[in-house]
Design a protein around this motif. Structure first.
Motif, short mmCIF file in Angstrom:
data_model
loop_
_atom_site.label_atom_id
_atom_site.label_comp_id
_atom_site.label_asym_id
_atom_site.label_seq_id
_atom_site.Cartn_x
_atom_site.Cartn_y
_atom_site.Cartn_z
N VAL A 118 -52.99 -8.80 73.26
CA VAL A 118 -52.03 -7.74 72.96
C VAL A 118 -52.80 -6.59 72.32
CG1 VAL A 118 -50.05 -7.05 71.56
CG2 VAL A 118 -50.11 -9.33 72.59
N TRP A 119 -52.59 -5.38 72.80
CA TRP A 119 -53.20 -4.21 72.19
C TRP A 119 -52.32 -3.75 71.03
CZ3 TRP A 119 -57.59 -1.92 71.62
CH2 TRP A 119 -57.66 -0.59 71.21
N ILE A 120 -52.93 -3.54 69.85
CA ILE A 120 -52.21 -3.12 68.66
C ILE A 120 -52.66 -1.71 68.27
CG2 ILE A 120 -51.80 -3.59 66.21
CD1 ILE A 120 -52.52 -6.54 66.81
N MET A 121 -51.70 -0.83 68.01
CA MET A 121 -52.07 0.51 67.56
C MET A 121 -50.97 1.07 66.67
SD MET A 121 -51.62 2.82 70.99
CE MET A 121 -50.11 2.85 71.94
N GLY A 122 -51.33 2.07 65.88
CA GLY A 122 -50.37 2.72 65.00
C GLY A 122 -49.51 3.70 65.77
N ILE A 138 -53.65 1.66 80.97
CA ILE A 138 -53.74 0.79 79.80
C ILE A 138 -52.42 0.05 79.61
CG2 ILE A 138 -53.97 0.72 77.29
CD1 ILE A 138 -55.95 3.04 77.51
N PHE A 139 -51.31 0.77 79.81
CA PHE A 139 -50.00 0.14 79.67
C PHE A 139 -49.79 -0.98 80.68
CE2 PHE A 139 -48.31 3.21 76.69
CZ PHE A 139 -47.21 2.55 76.13
N THR A 140 -50.47 -0.91 81.81
CA THR A 140 -50.29 -1.95 82.83
C THR A 140 -51.31 -3.09 82.70
OG1 THR A 140 -51.73 -0.88 84.48
CG2 THR A 140 -49.42 -0.20 84.42
N LEU A 141 -52.26 -2.94 81.77
CA LEU A 141 -53.27 -3.97 81.57
C LEU A 141 -52.81 -5.07 80.61
CD1 LEU A 141 -56.65 -2.01 81.25
CD2 LEU A 141 -56.03 -3.64 83.04
N LEU A 142 -52.26 -4.64 79.45
CA LEU A 142 -51.89 -5.58 78.39
C LEU A 142 -50.57 -5.17 77.76
CD1 LEU A 142 -55.20 -5.86 76.30
CD2 LEU A 142 -54.47 -7.37 78.14
N PRO A 143 -49.83 -6.13 77.20
CA PRO A 143 -48.70 -5.77 76.35
C PRO A 143 -49.20 -4.98 75.14
CG PRO A 143 -48.70 -8.12 76.86
CD PRO A 143 -50.01 -7.58 77.31
N ILE A 144 -48.36 -4.12 74.58
CA ILE A 144 -48.76 -3.24 73.49
C ILE A 144 -47.78 -3.35 72.33
CG2 ILE A 144 -49.09 -0.83 72.79
CD1 ILE A 144 -50.00 -0.24 75.65
N ALA A 145 -48.33 -3.48 71.13
CA ALA A 145 -47.53 -3.46 69.90
C ALA A 145 -47.86 -2.18 69.14
CB ALA A 145 -47.82 -4.67 69.04
N VAL A 146 -46.83 -1.41 68.82
CA VAL A 146 -47.00 -0.14 68.09
C VAL A 146 -46.43 -0.33 66.70
CG1 VAL A 146 -46.45 2.31 68.04
CG2 VAL A 146 -46.78 1.15 70.24
N ALA A 176 -41.95 -11.53 69.01
CA ALA A 176 -42.77 -12.73 69.16
C ALA A 176 -42.97 -13.14 70.61
CB ALA A 176 -42.14 -13.88 68.38
N LEU A 177 -42.16 -12.58 71.51
CA LEU A 177 -42.29 -12.89 72.93
C LEU A 177 -43.37 -12.04 73.61
CD1 LEU A 177 -38.49 -13.02 73.94
CD2 LEU A 177 -39.97 -14.93 73.27
N LEU A 178 -43.78 -10.98 72.95
CA LEU A 178 -44.66 -10.00 73.59
C LEU A 178 -45.94 -10.58 74.18
CD1 LEU A 178 -44.89 -6.90 74.14
CD2 LEU A 178 -46.27 -6.77 72.06
N PRO A 179 -46.69 -11.45 73.46
CA PRO A 179 -47.95 -11.95 74.04
C PRO A 179 -47.77 -12.74 75.34
CG PRO A 179 -47.89 -12.34 71.67
CD PRO A 179 -46.51 -11.91 72.08
N ASP A 180 -46.58 -13.26 75.57
CA ASP A 180 -46.33 -14.04 76.78
C ASP A 180 -45.81 -13.20 77.95
OD1 ASP A 180 -46.98 -16.65 75.71
OD2 ASP A 180 -45.14 -16.49 74.53
N MET A 181 -45.60 -11.93 77.71
CA MET A 181 -44.99 -11.09 78.74
C MET A 181 -46.04 -10.38 79.58
SD MET A 181 -41.60 -9.52 76.98
CE MET A 181 -40.98 -9.16 78.62
N PRO A 182 -45.74 -10.19 80.87
CA PRO A 182 -46.66 -9.41 81.71
C PRO A 182 -46.55 -7.93 81.38
CG PRO A 182 -44.69 -10.00 82.95
CD PRO A 182 -44.59 -10.70 81.62
N ALA A 183 -47.65 -7.22 81.49
CA ALA A 183 -47.63 -5.78 81.28
C ALA A 183 -47.04 -5.09 82.51
CB ALA A 183 -49.04 -5.28 81.01
N PRO A 184 -46.38 -3.94 82.31
CA PRO A 184 -46.18 -3.25 81.03
C PRO A 184 -45.05 -3.86 80.21
CG PRO A 184 -45.18 -1.99 82.82
CD PRO A 184 -45.89 -3.15 83.46
#
Length: 209
Positions: A118-122, A138-146, A176-184
């Motif tokens: 999961v990509w994490i950014m502010g 980038i949005f289609t590569l990994l799930p993203i947490a902002v 909590a489901l984000l890491p298991d989800m396909p991007a985007p």
């Protein structure tokens, strides 16, 4: 690509295992501060991650490198601050000559395909995300947490990137489901905030030598 720079103990990739849920938190960390640790700890908890890797960049192409401390110095300082068994710090991008986040994430997805990254950014980064190299990809590569940042909520949630991928935004209660989800797929996390910034800390150092 920039010139690869391999430094033993600095540019090594942290250990991991198949199936691990790993947050990738990139930045210059110039210097690292308690705000970085706060985002990491909250992400570990809210996303139910096994680890957070701080990816200390050789140099952000969108920033002035004039005040950039040496990579080894920034990695060492970040390791002192990231005093948590599930936080790891690495300057591995330098060993591959990566200058852009897209290169880093493509490499990790290809070489460690059985990890759940999961990509994490502010939120401040999301506000200007459309200026990043290959930002839509980038949005289609990994799930993203902002993660929320002081004064950035409105700019971030109405940014070009947030608008473009609005249909793929998760409700925060499903974080909590984000890491298991396909991007985007992405989520905006509210919570504890720190007003610290590396830019302000550098300015303070210059004002108080």
């Amino acid at each position: 690509m920039s010139t690869p720079l391999s430094i033993p103990g600095i540019t090594d990739l942290p250990p991991s295992a198949p199936g691990m849920r790993i947050g990738l938190f990139g930045g210059s960390f110039n210097p690292p501060h308690a705000g970085h640790e706060l985002v990491s700890r909250e992400s570990l908890k809210r996303l139910r991650l096994d680890a957070v890797w701080w990816l200390v960049t050789p140099g952000n192409p969108l920033k002035d490198h004039g005040a950039l401390a040496p990579l080894a110095e920034r990695v060492t300082a970040a390791r002192r601050l990231a005093d948590h068994p599930r936080m790891r710090v690495t300057g591995f991008e330098a060993a591959h000559g990566f200058a852009y986040t897209y290169q880093t994430l493509s490499h990790l997805r290809r070489t460690l395909a059985d990890r759940k990254f999961v990509w994490i950014m502010g939120a401040d980064s999301l506000a200007g995300f459309h200026r990043w190299e290959r930002w839509e990809e980038i949005f289609t590569l990994l799930p993203i947490a902002v993660y929320i940042r002081p004064g950035s909520t409105r700019r971030a949630t109405f940014s070009k990137a947030a608008t473009r991928f609005a249909d793929y935004r998760l409700d925060e209660t499903d974080a909590a489901l984000l890491p298991d989800m396909p991007a985007p797929a992405w989520v905006f996390l509210h919570g504890l905030m720190s007003s610290l910034s590396s830019t302000d800390l550098r300015a303070g150092d210059r004002a108080n030598p």
